[in-house]
Design a protein around this motif. Structure first.
Motif, PDB file in Angstrom:
ATOM      1  N   TRP A 134       0.539  -3.208  14.736  1.00 36.86           N
ATOM      2  CA  TRP A 134       1.061  -2.174  13.212  1.00 36.86           C
ATOM      3  C   TRP A 134       2.643  -2.257  13.600  1.00 36.86           C
ATOM      4  CZ3 TRP A 134       0.574   2.133   9.908  1.00 36.86           C
ATOM      5  CH2 TRP A 134      -0.799   2.188   9.548  1.00 36.86           C
ATOM      6  N   VAL A 135       3.713  -3.130  12.835  1.00 38.16           N
ATOM      7  CA  VAL A 135       5.154  -3.187  13.256  1.00 38.16           C
ATOM      8  C   VAL A 135       5.641  -1.555  12.124  1.00 38.16           C
ATOM      9  CG1 VAL A 135       7.117  -4.990  13.414  1.00 38.16           C
ATOM     10  CG2 VAL A 135       4.760  -5.557  13.919  1.00 38.16           C
ATOM     11  N   VAL A 170      -0.040  -1.353   0.034  1.00 35.56           N
ATOM     12  CA  VAL A 170       0.266  -0.023   0.478  1.00 35.56           C
ATOM     13  C   VAL A 170       1.065   1.073  -0.452  1.00 35.56           C
ATOM     14  CG1 VAL A 170      -1.991   1.244   1.264  1.00 35.56           C
ATOM     15  CG2 VAL A 170      -1.606  -1.660   1.136  1.00 35.56           C
ATOM     16  N   GLU A 171       0.562   1.898  -1.328  1.00 34.28           N
ATOM     17  CA  GLU A 171       1.488   3.651  -1.149  1.00 34.28           C
ATOM     18  C   GLU A 171       1.554   4.203   0.392  1.00 34.28           C
ATOM     19  OE1 GLU A 171       2.490   6.750  -4.799  1.00 34.28           O
ATOM     20  OE2 GLU A 171       0.183   5.568  -4.361  1.00 34.28           O
ATOM     21  N   ASN A 172       2.334   5.394   0.169  1.00 34.26           N
ATOM     22  CA  ASN A 172       2.390   6.178   1.668  1.00 34.26           C
ATOM     23  C   ASN A 172       2.849   7.095   1.478  1.00 34.26           C
ATOM     24  OD1 ASN A 172       1.169   6.351   4.551  1.00 34.26           O
ATOM     25  ND2 ASN A 172       3.431   5.942   5.228  1.00 34.26           N
ATOM     26  N   LEU A 180       3.291   0.633   3.404  1.00 38.20           N
ATOM     27  CA  LEU A 180       2.788  -0.780   3.782  1.00 38.20           C
ATOM     28  C   LEU A 180       3.366  -1.913   3.085  1.00 38.20           C
ATOM     29  CD1 LEU A 180      -0.147   1.949   5.428  1.00 38.20           C
ATOM     30  CD2 LEU A 180       2.915   2.245   6.246  1.00 38.20           C
ATOM     31  N   VAL A 181       2.654  -2.495   4.312  1.00 38.98           N
ATOM     32  CA  VAL A 181       2.896  -4.397   3.594  1.00 38.98           C
ATOM     33  C   VAL A 181       1.655  -4.349   4.507  1.00 38.98           C
ATOM     34  CG1 VAL A 181       3.372  -6.744   3.367  1.00 38.98           C
ATOM     35  CG2 VAL A 181       5.098  -4.524   2.785  1.00 38.98           C
ATOM     36  N   VAL A 216      -0.371  -4.598   9.877  1.00 38.74           N
ATOM     37  CA  VAL A 216       0.546  -3.349   9.166  1.00 38.74           C
ATOM     38  C   VAL A 216       1.862  -3.423   9.232  1.00 38.74           C
ATOM     39  CG1 VAL A 216       0.443  -1.740   8.200  1.00 38.74           C
ATOM     40  CG2 VAL A 216      -1.784  -2.308   8.892  1.00 38.74           C
ATOM     41  N   PHE A 217       3.031  -3.933   8.377  1.00 37.14           N
ATOM     42  CA  PHE A 217       4.480  -3.285   8.378  1.00 37.14           C
ATOM     43  C   PHE A 217       4.878  -2.367   8.055  1.00 37.14           C
ATOM     44  CE2 PHE A 217       3.658  -8.126   8.887  1.00 37.14           C
ATOM     45  CZ  PHE A 217       5.245  -8.189   9.780  1.00 37.14           C
TER      46      PHE A 217
END
Length: 275
Positions: free
Chosen positions: A270-271, A19-21, A49-50, A37-38
């Motif tokens: 979230w990581v 995912v674009e961030n 984001l992964v 979410v990484f």
């Protein structure tokens, strides 16, 4: 107990989505449904984001962007997950093809958004077609209560930087509202703010991976094998320990000073991969 959330087990497989961030990608859609979410640093001190989905698959998700070398080592943690992404350079694509990852490239465009920030997918449809393997244990443990957490120091607003971006996590209703550079992740369709039950900050080693973007900015690979310091936040409290993972196919464990697993709160995580 589900291996990814610590809640009711799901028979579904695992899909990871790039995912674009950046500001041009906002507002993202479907991010709040992710179980994990990484946050990774990419080139030019930017982040991507992964988002990992297992218990729920949104029918609309994006913007989806290209894969990175960090994903090749990170994602085999989940066995053979599907990876939904929009393109990759030749080196990264060759690595994905050799890894324990099911490549699911997509290029479906949303005409209301400006390219290249307009690749959106129906993740529910992809999950139904992909014939994914069931989720396996990833080394995480979960507990609604634990004496170590009861005795842990209180910590209110949580903040951490990855690349040039600052992520903050503000307590709200027993969870944390996730913000990027001061702005909450409000879903572009529903307006719902993304929340998490756990915040995990992993200290990792970053190194150039030999790739660069069109402007010459060198791409970064974050190594999620080996060991390093981890700081975990849940229920308004903080504990520090060690993360440990011996190989891409092996579990990722969070350990206290006595070598015991530190349990996460059941729910979302979230990581932040902090190099």
């Amino acid at each position: 107990m589900d291996p990814l959330t610590g809640k009711k087990p799901s028979a579904a497989g695992v899909l990871a989505v790039k995912v674009e961030n950046i500001a041009a990608a906002r507002p993202q859609v479907g991010l709040g449904s992710a179980d994990i979410v990484f946050v990774e640093e990419v080139e030019g001190s930017l982040t991507r984001l992964v988002a990992v989905y297992h218990s729920r698959f949104p029918s609309r998700l994006g913007p989806v962007r290209s894969a990175r070398s960090t994903d090749v080592v990170l994602l085999p943690l989940f066995g053979t997950p599907g990876l939904v992404y929009s393109g990759a350079n030749r080196k990264v694509q060759r690595s994905i093809d050799r890894a324990s990852i099911r490549a699911l490239p997509r290029s479906d465009r949303d005409g209301s958004r400006v390219a290249p920030h307009n690749v959106f997918v129906d993740l529910d449809a992809i999950a139904a077609e992909a014939e994914l393997r069931p989720a396996r244990t990833i080394g995480w443990t979960f507990a609604a209560a634990d004496p170590r957490w009861a005795a842990a120091p209180k910590d209110g607003d949580v903040s951490g930087r990855v690349g040039g971006d600052r992520f903050t996590f503000a307590p709200a209703g027993g969870r944390y509202v996730v913000r990027w550079n001061g702005q909450p992740y409000a879903d572009g369709d529903s307006g719902t703010k993304a929340t998490t039950d756990n915040v995990v900050m992993m200290s990792v080693k970053n190194a150039p991976d030999g790739n660069a973007d069109v402007n010459g900015a060198r791409s970064v690979r974050s190594d999620t094998t080996g060991r390093g310091t981890v700081v975990i936040y849940r229920d308004g409290r903080r504990l520090t320990g060690t993360w440990q993972r011996s190989a891409p196919s092996k579990p990722l464990r969070f350990l206290d000073g006595d070598g015991r697993d530190l349990p996460l709160a059941p729910g979302r995580t979230w990581v932040l991969l902090r190099g």
